[in-house]
Design a protein around this motif. Structure first.
Motif, PDB file in Angstrom:
ATOM      1  N   ALA A 127     -10.503   1.337 -15.063  1.00  0.00           N
ATOM      2  CA  ALA A 127     -11.507   0.207 -15.464  1.00  0.00           C
ATOM      3  C   ALA A 127     -11.109  -1.231 -15.090  1.00  0.00           C
ATOM      4  CB  ALA A 127     -11.629   0.189 -16.963  1.00  0.00           C
ATOM      5  N   ALA A 128      -9.520  -1.477 -15.040  1.00  0.00           N
ATOM      6  CA  ALA A 128      -9.145  -2.761 -14.525  1.00  0.00           C
ATOM      7  C   ALA A 128      -8.952  -3.028 -13.081  1.00  0.00           C
ATOM      8  CB  ALA A 128      -7.543  -3.088 -15.150  1.00  0.00           C
ATOM      9  N   THR A 129      -8.262  -2.154 -12.270  1.00  0.00           N
ATOM     10  CA  THR A 129      -8.082  -2.014 -11.062  1.00  0.00           C
ATOM     11  C   THR A 129      -8.631  -0.891 -10.090  1.00  0.00           C
ATOM     12  OG1 THR A 129      -5.761  -1.062 -11.320  1.00  0.00           O
ATOM     13  CG2 THR A 129      -6.043  -3.347 -11.681  1.00  0.00           C
ATOM     14  N   GLY A 130      -9.038  -0.075 -10.850  1.00  0.00           N
ATOM     15  CA  GLY A 130      -9.650   1.165 -10.094  1.00  0.00           C
ATOM     16  C   GLY A 130      -8.507   2.195  -9.655  1.00  0.00           C
ATOM     17  N   ALA A 131      -7.270   1.820  -9.941  1.00  0.00           N
ATOM     18  CA  ALA A 131      -5.898   2.686  -9.462  1.00  0.00           C
ATOM     19  C   ALA A 131      -5.841   3.754 -10.758  1.00  0.00           C
ATOM     20  CB  ALA A 131      -4.898   1.726  -9.297  1.00  0.00           C
ATOM     21  N   SER A 132      -4.845   4.683 -10.272  1.00  0.00           N
ATOM     22  CA  SER A 132      -4.437   5.848 -11.050  1.00  0.00           C
ATOM     23  C   SER A 132      -3.269   5.402 -11.768  1.00  0.00           C
ATOM     24  CB  SER A 132      -3.923   6.914 -10.140  1.00  0.00           C
ATOM     25  OG  SER A 132      -3.035   6.619  -9.256  1.00  0.00           O
ATOM     26  N   ALA A 133      -2.841   6.011 -12.792  1.00  0.00           N
ATOM     27  CA  ALA A 133      -1.609   5.897 -13.505  1.00  0.00           C
ATOM     28  C   ALA A 133      -0.522   6.698 -13.025  1.00  0.00           C
ATOM     29  CB  ALA A 133      -1.924   6.070 -15.097  1.00  0.00           C
ATOM     30  N   PRO A 134       0.871   6.355 -12.819  1.00  0.00           N
ATOM     31  CA  PRO A 134       1.631   7.213 -12.140  1.00  0.00           C
ATOM     32  C   PRO A 134       2.292   8.069 -13.516  1.00  0.00           C
ATOM     33  CG  PRO A 134       2.227   5.082 -11.837  1.00  0.00           C
ATOM     34  CD  PRO A 134       0.945   4.812 -12.533  1.00  0.00           C
ATOM     35  N   ALA A 135       1.696   7.895 -14.763  1.00  0.00           N
ATOM     36  CA  ALA A 135       2.375   8.921 -15.953  1.00  0.00           C
ATOM     37  C   ALA A 135       1.379  10.053 -15.575  1.00  0.00           C
ATOM     38  CB  ALA A 135       2.108   8.083 -17.223  1.00  0.00           C
ATOM     39  N   ALA A 136       0.094   9.815 -15.304  1.00  0.00           N
ATOM     40  CA  ALA A 136      -0.915  10.997 -15.211  1.00  0.00           C
ATOM     41  C   ALA A 136      -0.639  11.911 -14.270  1.00  0.00           C
ATOM     42  CB  ALA A 136      -2.445  10.454 -15.256  1.00  0.00           C
ATOM     43  N   GLY A 137      -0.035  11.096 -12.945  1.00  0.00           N
ATOM     44  CA  GLY A 137       0.336  12.097 -11.700  1.00  0.00           C
ATOM     45  C   GLY A 137       1.368  12.795 -12.124  1.00  0.00           C
ATOM     46  N   ALA A 174     -10.410  17.759  -9.507  1.00  0.00           N
ATOM     47  CA  ALA A 174     -11.488  16.924 -10.404  1.00  0.00           C
ATOM     48  C   ALA A 174     -10.981  15.470 -10.482  1.00  0.00           C
ATOM     49  CB  ALA A 174     -11.767  17.557 -11.586  1.00  0.00           C
ATOM     50  N   ARG A 175      -9.447  15.329 -10.607  1.00  0.00           N
ATOM     51  CA  ARG A 175      -8.935  14.260 -10.882  1.00  0.00           C
ATOM     52  C   ARG A 175      -8.938  13.448  -9.628  1.00  0.00           C
ATOM     53  NH1 ARG A 175      -3.530  12.271  -9.919  1.00  0.00           N
ATOM     54  NH2 ARG A 175      -3.202  10.440 -11.246  1.00  0.00           N
ATOM     55  N   SER A 176      -8.687  14.100  -8.599  1.00  0.00           N
ATOM     56  CA  SER A 176      -8.674  13.402  -7.270  1.00  0.00           C
ATOM     57  C   SER A 176     -10.017  12.859  -7.110  1.00  0.00           C
ATOM     58  CB  SER A 176      -8.282  14.166  -6.321  1.00  0.00           C
ATOM     59  OG  SER A 176      -6.958  14.678  -6.289  1.00  0.00           O
ATOM     60  N   GLU A 177     -11.306  13.440  -7.295  1.00  0.00           N
ATOM     61  CA  GLU A 177     -12.484  12.958  -7.121  1.00  0.00           C
ATOM     62  C   GLU A 177     -12.742  11.801  -7.927  1.00  0.00           C
ATOM     63  OE1 GLU A 177     -15.744  15.863  -6.708  1.00  0.00           O
ATOM     64  OE2 GLU A 177     -14.269  17.314  -6.535  1.00  0.00           O
ATOM     65  N   ARG A 178     -12.291  11.729  -9.091  1.00  0.00           N
ATOM     66  CA  ARG A 178     -12.348  10.810 -10.095  1.00  0.00           C
ATOM     67  C   ARG A 178     -12.029   9.636  -9.543  1.00  0.00           C
ATOM     68  NH1 ARG A 178      -8.926   9.743 -14.021  1.00  0.00           N
ATOM     69  NH2 ARG A 178      -8.290  11.669 -14.388  1.00  0.00           N
ATOM     70  N   LEU A 179     -10.723   9.741  -9.155  1.00  0.00           N
ATOM     71  CA  LEU A 179      -9.880   8.496  -8.712  1.00  0.00           C
ATOM     72  C   LEU A 179     -10.337   8.072  -7.486  1.00  0.00           C
ATOM     73  CD1 LEU A 179      -6.301   9.779  -9.219  1.00  0.00           C
ATOM     74  CD2 LEU A 179      -7.518   8.076 -10.572  1.00  0.00           C
ATOM     75  N   ALA A 180     -10.876   8.677  -6.394  1.00  0.00           N
ATOM     76  CA  ALA A 180     -11.756   8.355  -5.402  1.00  0.00           C
ATOM     77  C   ALA A 180     -13.078   7.608  -5.707  1.00  0.00           C
ATOM     78  CB  ALA A 180     -12.134   9.554  -4.566  1.00  0.00           C
ATOM     79  N   LEU A 181     -13.762   7.957  -6.603  1.00  0.00           N
ATOM     80  CA  LEU A 181     -14.939   7.228  -7.096  1.00  0.00           C
ATOM     81  C   LEU A 181     -14.545   6.029  -7.674  1.00  0.00           C
ATOM     82  CD1 LEU A 181     -17.057   9.887  -8.568  1.00  0.00           C
ATOM     83  CD2 LEU A 181     -17.633   8.816  -6.489  1.00  0.00           C
ATOM     84  N   SER A 182     -13.529   6.146  -8.524  1.00  0.00           N
ATOM     85  CA  SER A 182     -13.003   4.615  -9.035  1.00  0.00           C
ATOM     86  C   SER A 182     -12.603   3.546  -7.960  1.00  0.00           C
ATOM     87  CB  SER A 182     -12.091   5.030 -10.015  1.00  0.00           C
ATOM     88  OG  SER A 182     -11.495   3.891 -10.741  1.00  0.00           O
ATOM     89  N   ALA A 183     -11.909   4.094  -7.063  1.00  0.00           N
ATOM     90  CA  ALA A 183     -11.197   3.129  -6.183  1.00  0.00           C
ATOM     91  C   ALA A 183     -12.418   2.767  -5.190  1.00  0.00           C
ATOM     92  CB  ALA A 183     -10.118   3.989  -5.502  1.00  0.00           C
ATOM     93  N   ALA A 184     -13.582   3.465  -4.958  1.00  0.00           N
ATOM     94  CA  ALA A 184     -14.524   3.187  -3.852  1.00  0.00           C
ATOM     95  C   ALA A 184     -15.141   1.623  -4.174  1.00  0.00           C
ATOM     96  CB  ALA A 184     -15.462   4.148  -3.714  1.00  0.00           C
ATOM     97  N   ARG A 185     -14.968   0.721  -3.221  1.00  0.00           N
ATOM     98  CA  ARG A 185     -15.682  -0.478  -3.567  1.00  0.00           C
ATOM     99  C   ARG A 185     -16.877  -0.681  -2.977  1.00  0.00           C
ATOM    100  NH1 ARG A 185     -13.987  -1.518  -7.753  1.00  0.00           N
ATOM    101  NH2 ARG A 185     -11.823  -1.300  -7.841  1.00  0.00           N
ATOM    102  N   SER A 186     -17.965  -1.403  -3.907  1.00  0.00           N
ATOM    103  CA  SER A 186     -19.409  -1.414  -3.358  1.00  0.00           C
ATOM    104  C   SER A 186     -19.564  -2.064  -1.884  1.00  0.00           C
ATOM    105  CB  SER A 186     -19.988  -2.495  -4.417  1.00  0.00           C
ATOM    106  OG  SER A 186     -19.961  -1.889  -5.625  1.00  0.00           O
ATOM    107  N   ASP A 187     -20.394  -1.890  -1.203  1.00  0.00           N
ATOM    108  CA  ASP A 187     -20.767  -2.238   0.079  1.00  0.00           C
ATOM    109  C   ASP A 187     -21.323  -3.524   0.002  1.00  0.00           C
ATOM    110  OD1 ASP A 187     -21.172  -2.910   2.664  1.00  0.00           O
ATOM    111  OD2 ASP A 187     -22.384  -0.923   3.153  1.00  0.00           O
ATOM    112  N   GLU A 188     -21.009  -4.763   0.118  1.00  0.00           N
ATOM    113  CA  GLU A 188     -21.335  -6.059  -0.047  1.00  0.00           C
ATOM    114  C   GLU A 188     -22.738  -6.153   0.904  1.00  0.00           C
ATOM    115  OE1 GLU A 188     -19.348  -9.381  -0.546  1.00  0.00           O
ATOM    116  OE2 GLU A 188     -17.751  -8.281  -1.996  1.00  0.00           O
ATOM    117  N   SER A 189     -22.662  -5.237   2.259  1.00  0.00           N
ATOM    118  CA  SER A 189     -23.617  -5.616   3.094  1.00  0.00           C
ATOM    119  C   SER A 189     -25.043  -5.250   2.713  1.00  0.00           C
ATOM    120  CB  SER A 189     -23.318  -5.028   4.618  1.00  0.00           C
ATOM    121  OG  SER A 189     -23.224  -3.647   4.294  1.00  0.00           O
TER     122      SER A 189
END
Length: 264
Positions: A127-137, A174-189
């Motif tokens: 929610a804050a940065t779109g990044a994963s948590a090392p502890a979860a990995g 499933a976790r990898s997909e979740r993190l990919a969706l979270s890290a994806a940034r909106s296309d400003e164009s």
């Protein structure tokens, strides 16, 4: 950057900011078509423009708005499916560990540690940065090591071991997909193009009604109100794991609680 700043605001401020942009454009167009030193030139430009001309730009705006809205809603639906898949695979790992003949308490401990890390550390990080948590990995790595232990195959059988390992790999996917969706940034164009087409549509409306100030103000207001509502609602779904309509970790937390209570 500007889009990210806008999406980071509270709901009321998001709508207020986009409404302010449209209000400013409407005021500028109204002044240009009604002030004495610009009215003549604007009405000369508007001479001969027929009302159906508005539809030319409005159709392009409608098509792009539909594309942007569908993209936002599809991302939200995909994130929801991934969340449910992660929950389902975690439950599958737990059920297989219970149904197996050998004691797999160590594997369940690793599973619980992973789910706790996802709920308490990874979700706030997304929610804050779109990044994963090392502890979860790290917890997921320990879970995978437990599931891949050759002794599990010898004690539980090849079929059970294969099913357990497959469930853990699906959980990892499933976790990898979740993190990919979270890290994806909106296309400003696409949002910038949407705003440009909206301004062009407002300009077309102002030119068509250049000789009727009250009708011009009414049509500009109605169109702006419709666009502010549409853009605001679409923006609420732009980030599936951040913002006012963000998906919560509640399904995973409830699954974790059910496992610990022996409800599974």
């Amino acid at each position: 950057m500007i889009l990210g700043l806008w999406l980071d605001q509270p709901v009321w401020l998001m709508f207020t900011l986009v409404a302010g942009v449209f209000l400013t454009v409407c005021l500028v167009l109204s002044l240009l078509t009604n002030l004495p030193w610009t009215r003549g030139g604007i009405r000369l430009l508007a001479t001969g423009i027929v009302p159906p001309y508005i539809g030319v730009v409005a159709v392009l705006l409608a098509l792009l708005t539909g594309f942007v809205a569908n993209d936002a809603w599809e991302r939200q639906r995909q994130a929801s499916r991934v969340l449910q898949a992660e929950r389902s695979h975690a439950l599958a790992v737990y059920d297989l560990s219970i149904a197996s003949a050998p004691d797999m308490s160590g594997l369940r401990t690793s599973l619980f540690a992973y789910l706790d890390a996802v709920v308490k550390e990874e979700w706030p990080s997304m929610a804050a940065t779109g990044a994963s948590a090392p502890a979860a990995g790290q917890a997921l790595g320990r879970l995978l090591q437990s599931a891949a232990d050759p002794r599990t195959a010898a004690e539980a059988g090849e079929a059970t071991h294969a099913a357990l390992l497959e469930a853990v790999m699906q959980l990892r996917s499933a976790r990898s997909e979740r993190l990919a969706l979270s890290a994806a940034r909106s296309d400003e164009s696409k949002w910038l193009t949407l705003l440009v087409l909206a301004v062009l549509t407002l300009t077309a409306i102002a030119l068509v009604h250049a000789e009727r100030p009250f009708a011009q103000a009414t049509t500009l207001f109605l169109f702006s109100a419709a666009m502010v509502t549409t853009l605001g609602v679409v923006a609420l779904h732009e980030r599936p794991f951040d913002g006012p309509l963000a998906l919560s970790s509640e399904p995973i937390r409830l699954a974790r609680a059910a496992m610990e209570a022996g409800g599974r």
